[in-house]
Design a protein around this motif. Structure first.
Motif, short mmCIF file in Angstrom:
data_model
loop_
_atom_site.label_atom_id
_atom_site.label_comp_id
_atom_site.label_asym_id
_atom_site.label_seq_id
_atom_site.Cartn_x
_atom_site.Cartn_y
_atom_site.Cartn_z
N SER A 83 0.84 -1.35 0.00
CA SER A 83 -0.09 -0.10 0.06
C SER A 83 0.64 1.35 -0.09
O SER A 83 0.24 2.27 -0.56
N GLY A 86 1.80 1.65 -3.45
CA GLY A 86 0.56 2.32 -4.21
C GLY A 86 0.41 3.86 -3.85
O GLY A 86 0.16 4.71 -4.78
N LEU A 133 -3.82 1.14 -4.10
CA LEU A 133 -3.46 0.66 -5.16
C LEU A 133 -4.43 0.88 -6.40
O LEU A 133 -4.11 1.38 -7.79
#
Length: 519
Positions: A83, A86, A133
């Protein structure tokens, strides 16, 4: 020139704050229920678990996290690292997109701040889920589309059109792979971008057109191949039943969306109780929620639609790159609302709650700013310009006031999850217990199991769900009095008492109690 340097510097400061908060929260925040389920169901086991279809399985996140967790362990920062990756992509793509659309002045700062500091997005930057993401894929696709919109209509002889379409297509596919709900904005962006690239939507039905075939080759095919290559094990297992969210009224969705962004700091569920507690009738929060749901959000939608109508009415010969960009992004924002309504009416998919429609934030933020620019261009007025900048500044200020690092709003009760595990571990250690049996509420089953694995607690057996208030119990679970430790909320209070029972932990805000039961 100095002014543009100032706004660009402030924009990078905003991005640095957002990413710094994400790293700090990933390292320090206790594991949340949904994160623990992600680990327990899909990452803590063989490869077959990764391929299991479940709406909770955010496929792209799971595929990225599996080798990382396998090689580096299951610490909070490690588990959340995909994450954070992302987050980097999302912030950079958002900056490039906003710079392309709004230049280097004050609008660059405001637009990046609005899509970076939104409290919902800040929550999902560190969370071990696929939401950020998915947003990163959407933001990247939007940037490539904005670049291509500057070049006029699709030209199969132009190399930038070829690689730009390819990258936008792959980005949309990855966005859907990260979170299935992104099929809505991905579909709408693909439709509006295709209409602009081919000159109009009517061109998309001329199957024999050589130019359309070339466009499909570079835009539709790469994403379809990538998406199917990642998702085919899950597509063949898909069932419509898990789409139930229990929001069957659009007003419920609007209230949740408004509260999660604009009343994040001031609605009751931020108090970390078990679940969201509606605002008290007649309170200012309830009044503000109704105003946001029934006035502000519809007005925002109509504002974006008005700008879209102006851009669409522009003469084709005089249409600028700004008109093309506006048709893509404002059109996708408007179309996403209609598609959600259509899915609800046609196949009874529930209206999404706030975290299932995070795409609304970048789409309508960009759409509203483009609408303001479009309307100001056609009806210039310093008063309206000042009012628009003031409203954007108020929204950024509201976001900034909501900054916090303790919990995720939608799993706020989990701020104590590590404390629960440690209370059991400390008490069991002082009693030199082994093969410790723990049972109780379903609320904290995945969290306590996660920490058991996180700290390699071989002294503790798997947590059992033994909760009379819940629809499912662990097979062959024991009677509450037969456990060494029992975790419960008032709804699942087993009524244990006597000299064998001793309270070792109690949280009065979340109404969670742990009792130790002597053997």
């Amino acid at each position: 020139m100095k002014s543009s340097h100032l706004w660009r510097g402030l924009t990078w400061c905003v991005m640095a704050v957002a990413f710094g908060l994400a790293i700090y929260r990933a390292q320090t925040q206790t594991i949340a229920h949904d994160e623990a389920l992600e680990y327990e169901w899909f990452l803590d086991g063989g490869i077959g678990h990764v391929l299991s279809y479940n709406p909770a399985n955010h496929v792209l996140f799971t595929l990225l996290a599996k080798p990382i967790v396998w090689s580096l362990g299951n610490g909070e920062l490690v588990l959340r690292s995909p994450s954070l990756f992302g987050t980097i992509i999302y912030l950079l793509a958002s900056y490039l997109l906003c710079a392309k659309l709004f230049g280097q002045g004050v609008l660059l700062f405001l637009s990046v701040a609005l899509v970076s500091l939104n409290p919902q997005i800040l929550d999902f930057m560190p969370a071990a889920r696929g939401y950020i993401l998915g947003l990163a894929g959407l933001a990247a696709a939007m940037y490539f589309m904005a670049r291509l919109a500057e070049r006029g209509e699709f030209d199969p002889a132009d190399p930038e059109w070829k690689w730009g379409c390819f990258l936008a297509s792959i980005s949309l596919a990855l966005s859907v792979a990260a979170s299935f709900t992104n099929v809505v904005p991905a579909t709408c962006l693909a439709l509006t971008f295709s209409g602009v690239a081919m000159g109009n939507l009517r061109s998309l039905v001329r199957i024999a057109d050589r130019r359309l075939q070339q466009f499909a080759k570079y835009f539709f095919v790469p994403g379809a191949v990538a998406g199917f290559g990642i998702l085919w094990p899950f597509v063949i297992q898909f069932r419509l039943a898990p789409t139930k969210i229990h929001l069957d009224k659009s007003s419920d969705a609007l209230r949740d969306v408004f509260n999660a962004s604009f009343l994040y700091k001031w609605t009751d569920d931020v108090l970390n109780s078990l679940g969201a507690v509606p605002s008290a009738p007649g309170s200012w929060q309830d009044w503000a929620t109704s105003l946001g749901a029934y006035v502000f959000l519809p007005a925002l939608f109509l504002f974006v639609m008005a700008g879209f109508f102006l851009a669409w009415r522009a003469q084709p010969a005089s249409a600028s790159k700004q008109d093309a960009q506006y048709r893509i992004f404002a059109g996708a924002a408007i179309a996403s609302v209609f598609l959600v309504i259509l899915l609800h009416l046609a196949v009874r998919v529930d209206y999404p709650n706030s975290r299932y429609c995070l795409f609304v934030i970048p789409l309508f933020t960009v759409g509203a700013l483009l609408a303001a620019r479009e309307i100001h261009f056609r009806f210039p007025s310093p008063i309206w310009k000042a009012l628009g900048l003031l409203l954007a500044a108020i929204a950024v200020t509201d976001y900034a006031l909501s900054l916090q690092t303790k919990s995720f709003r939608y799993n706020a009760y989990d701020v104590i999850s590590r404390d629960l595990y440690e209370a059991i571990a400390n008490d069991a250690g002082s009693r030199h217990l082994t093969n410790v049996r723990v049972g109780g509420t379903w609320w904290y089953e995945p969290e306590i199991n996660y920490y058991c694995r996180r700290y390699k607690a071989g002294w503790m057996l798997e947590y059992d769900i033994q909760d009379r208030s819940y629809w499912w119990q662990t097979p062959n679970s024991l009677a509450p009095a037969d456990y060494d430790y029992f975790v419960f909320t008032p709804a699942g209070d087993p009524g244990l008492g006597g000299s064998r029972v001793r309270t070792v932990y109690q949280d009065k805000l979340r109404h969670v109690t742990i009792v130790a039961i002597s053997r």
